[in-house]
Scaffold this active site. Structure first.
Site, mmCIF file in Angstrom:
data_model
loop_
_atom_site.group_PDB
_atom_site.id
_atom_site.type_symbol
_atom_site.label_atom_id
_atom_site.label_comp_id
_atom_site.label_asym_id
_atom_site.label_seq_id
_atom_site.Cartn_x
_atom_site.Cartn_y
_atom_site.Cartn_z
ATOM 1 N N MET A 10 0.843 -1.196 0.000
ATOM 2 C CA MET A 10 0.000 0.000 0.000
ATOM 3 C C MET A 10 0.883 1.252 0.000
ATOM 4 O O MET A 10 0.408 2.346 0.321
ATOM 5 C CB MET A 10 -0.952 -0.011 1.198
ATOM 6 C CG MET A 10 -1.898 -1.204 1.131
ATOM 7 S SD MET A 10 -3.413 -0.966 2.062
ATOM 8 C CE MET A 10 -2.774 -0.735 3.695
ATOM 9 N N HIS A 29 9.344 -3.316 3.287
ATOM 10 C CA HIS A 29 8.875 -3.539 1.914
ATOM 11 C C HIS A 29 10.058 -3.853 0.998
ATOM 12 O O HIS A 29 9.980 -4.737 0.133
ATOM 13 C CB HIS A 29 8.177 -2.294 1.371
ATOM 14 C CG HIS A 29 6.916 -1.898 2.089
ATOM 15 N ND1 HIS A 29 6.814 -0.746 2.810
ATOM 16 C CD2 HIS A 29 5.704 -2.512 2.173
ATOM 17 C CE1 HIS A 29 5.585 -0.645 3.310
ATOM 18 N NE2 HIS A 29 4.895 -1.699 2.939
#
Ligand code: AMP
Length: 283
Positions: free
Chosen positions: A27, A34
């Site tokens: 997101m 990430h």
């Protein structure tokens, strides 16, 4: 690096290569957690393969409008981070490109998604399953990498893939933490300096329970709760000991179990967990 903003642009941007195509759904508001998933994706894809990162703040998985509105979306920084990390394609569609206004099909997982975050976030995992399946289909990926930080999400997606015969290999990646032990999260930037300084105590409370060597749920939960009471958290959403595979509550740890917490500093909801293996010993 290609940037695709619609399914069509994504399809056009994806070349047929000999290597595997590996997706990292996010997101955005990318952090080192990430990027570790991106590194894993490259490892799986190989130099000839294609690493696709999706950046999409999926509206249908948010149960609180305020949380959606406050979700950080630093898209320029995210694109630069992807470029620097060697991502081949970023898929960042607007919500209108993902959902028909009269959409009427949703993917629902009915067991693993019921407890923990699912109990207090109605519809959350329906939103997650639906968007993840769409991202798999749009990208045509062979494999996808997910963080173990969202331990319930990973279990639910594994179950969806198993039950629906989705031809995508699901790869988990360990939780990446700040130096002080706080699990990295896009929501951490919303903490005040005082809350940020306090937040590592969450992981410490879970670890104390794990390191006690106790195998009974009552004892484990009591130690964790005592630790959480020493924090400046405003509210605990849940503190649960569940089976690592089925996510159902356990009384005694005889197989790997997960001690999981979700808690709020003000409006900011953080989650964390530790795995307790019966072969673990206190040290
Ligand atoms: P999000 O952008 O929060 O939806 O997360 C996208 C993916 O990154 C999910 O698979 C998360 O589990 C994973 N992720 C987020 N934070 C971390 C972290 N600290 N360590 C490992 N994976 C993470």
């Amino acid at each position: 690096m290609q940037v695709a903003r619609s399914g069509e642009e994504l399809r056009n941007g994806l070349k047929k290569t000999s290597g595997r195509r590996v997706l990292v759904p996010t997101m955005g508001a990318l952090h080192a957690g990430h990027l570790a998933l991106v590194g894993k994706a490259r490892e799986i894809a190989g130099p000839e393969g294609t690493v696709v990162v999706s950046i999409f703040v999926n509206p249908i998985q948010f149960d609180r409008a305020g949380d959606l509105a406050a979700y950080p979306q630093p898209i320029e920084e995210d694109l630069a981070a992807c470029e620097a990390a060697g991502v081949d394609v970023v898929f960042t569609p607007p919500a209108a490109a993902m959902y028909f206004p009269d959409r009427s099909v949703t993917v629902t997982e009915n067991l693993l998604s019921r407890g923990l975050c699912g109990a207090t976030r109605p519809g959350h995992f329906d939103g997650v399953c639906t968007v993840v399946l769409k991202l798999f289909l749009l990208s045509g990926c062979d494999a996808a990498v997910f963080g173990e930080k969202d331990v319930q999400q990973l279990a639910v997606i594994r179950r969806m893939v198993r039950d629906l015969d989705v031809p995508v290999e699901i790869v988990g990646h360990p939780t990446v933490r700040e130096a002080d032990g706080l699990a990295m999260s896009s929501r951490n930037v919303r903490l005040t300096p005082e809350q940020r300084a306090d937040a590592p105590k969450i992981q410490r409370a879970l670890r104390a329970a794990k390191d006690s060597g106790r195998k009974d749920a009552a004892g484990i939960l009591e130690i964790a709760r005592e630790g959480l009471e020493q924090t400046a958290l405003d509210r605990i959403d849940y503190l649960s000991l569940v089976d690592a595979e089925t996510l159902q509550p356990v009384e005694t740890v005889v197989r790997p179990a997960v001690l999981a917490v979700a808690a709020f500093y003000g409006e900011v909801r953080l989650i964390d967990h530790v795995t307790i293996d019966p072969s673990d010993r206190a040290d």
